[in-house]
Motif scaffolding. Sequence first.
Motif, short mmCIF file in Angstrom:
data_model
loop_
_atom_site.label_atom_id
_atom_site.label_comp_id
_atom_site.label_asym_id
_atom_site.label_seq_id
_atom_site.Cartn_x
_atom_site.Cartn_y
_atom_site.Cartn_z
N LYS A 102 122.96 -56.17 78.31
CA LYS A 102 122.29 -57.37 78.83
C LYS A 102 121.18 -57.85 77.91
N HIS A 103 120.68 -56.95 77.07
CA HIS A 103 119.61 -57.29 76.14
C HIS A 103 120.14 -57.54 74.72
N GLY A 104 121.48 -57.63 74.60
CA GLY A 104 122.07 -57.97 73.31
C GLY A 104 122.03 -56.88 72.27
N VAL A 105 121.85 -55.62 72.70
CA VAL A 105 121.77 -54.50 71.77
C VAL A 105 123.17 -53.94 71.51
N LYS A 106 123.50 -53.68 70.25
CA LYS A 106 124.79 -53.08 69.91
C LYS A 106 124.83 -51.64 70.41
N ILE A 107 126.02 -51.21 70.80
CA ILE A 107 126.16 -49.89 71.42
C ILE A 107 127.06 -49.00 70.56
N GLY A 108 126.59 -47.78 70.33
CA GLY A 108 127.37 -46.79 69.60
C GLY A 108 127.32 -45.45 70.29
N ALA A 109 128.08 -44.50 69.77
CA ALA A 109 128.10 -43.16 70.36
C ALA A 109 128.53 -42.15 69.30
N PHE A 110 128.23 -40.89 69.56
CA PHE A 110 128.64 -39.81 68.68
C PHE A 110 130.02 -39.28 69.06
N VAL A 111 130.90 -39.14 68.07
CA VAL A 111 132.13 -38.36 68.25
C VAL A 111 131.90 -37.01 67.56
N SER A 112 132.58 -35.99 68.05
CA SER A 112 132.35 -34.64 67.57
C SER A 112 133.57 -34.06 66.88
N THR A 113 133.32 -33.37 65.79
CA THR A 113 134.39 -32.70 65.08
C THR A 113 134.62 -31.31 65.65
N GLN A 114 135.87 -30.89 65.67
CA GLN A 114 136.18 -29.54 66.14
C GLN A 114 136.02 -28.51 65.03
N ASN A 115 135.58 -28.99 63.87
CA ASN A 115 135.27 -28.09 62.75
C ASN A 115 133.78 -27.83 62.68
N SER A 116 133.11 -28.07 63.79
CA SER A 116 131.66 -28.03 63.82
C SER A 116 131.08 -26.66 63.47
N LYS A 117 130.06 -26.69 62.62
CA LYS A 117 129.28 -25.49 62.30
C LYS A 117 127.81 -25.89 62.42
N SER A 118 127.46 -26.22 63.63
CA SER A 118 126.14 -26.80 63.85
C SER A 118 125.01 -25.89 63.38
N LYS A 119 124.06 -26.49 62.69
CA LYS A 119 122.90 -25.77 62.19
C LYS A 119 121.71 -25.89 63.15
N LEU A 120 121.93 -26.58 64.27
CA LEU A 120 120.81 -26.84 65.17
C LEU A 120 120.39 -25.62 65.97
N CYS A 121 121.38 -24.84 66.44
CA CYS A 121 121.07 -23.57 67.09
C CYS A 121 122.34 -22.71 67.12
#
Length: 206
Positions: A22-41
């Motif tokens: 409603k405020h004219g902001v473009k919308i996106g999202a994250f897709v996730s890989t199944q090869n993930s080796k996340s370094k976050l935790c």
Amino acid sequence: FPREYTGLGWDRFDKYNELIRKHGVKIGAFVSTQNSKSKLCKTSFAVPTIESHRYTDIKYQIEDFKVRNLDYVIISEDSYTAEEIKVLSKASKEKHINIYVDKMKMDISKELLWFRADQPEFIRRTLERLGKVKPVKSTAKKFPKFAVTIDNTINERYSGEVQFMLQDMKYEKYMNQIGMIAKEQWDLASSEHLLFHKVKFIKNKR
């Protein structure tokens, strides 16, 4: 959202996006890989926007977002595969939604279909009819929820109409079961977002 169970559900995602649009902001999202080796935790796996995408192939994720007319998607990790990039690139350029069918018995993947405007609550019906389809004998007692079917010549002028079930339904000899919508797309199949897009029923390769 790297921690399990911290991703969004579809109801909240759609609610947020309705407000943002409603405020004219473009919308996106994250897709996730199944090869993930996340370094976050150490205990994390993938960084999806939608929780149900965490352990889901990218080919299903992109269709969920296409049906919602997002402006862009971003791969949320740096350890994706070449195949995932290939799948994402191809799907993002297509103007239709791919519905993946397990154990597909009749190839209708070349057909681009619309859903009828007058949709009942129990079944999703396509507008186009694919011509004369021969009946197939079956010992089935019912068509399970998310079964994909096509009417045969016993149903005369409806022969060639493709449907899928939104609940278990009794077996009818004028319907041939083609296969089952992939479990990963049951949320998509249940969503009314799907009704406003062209679709292709694709044989699923696992």
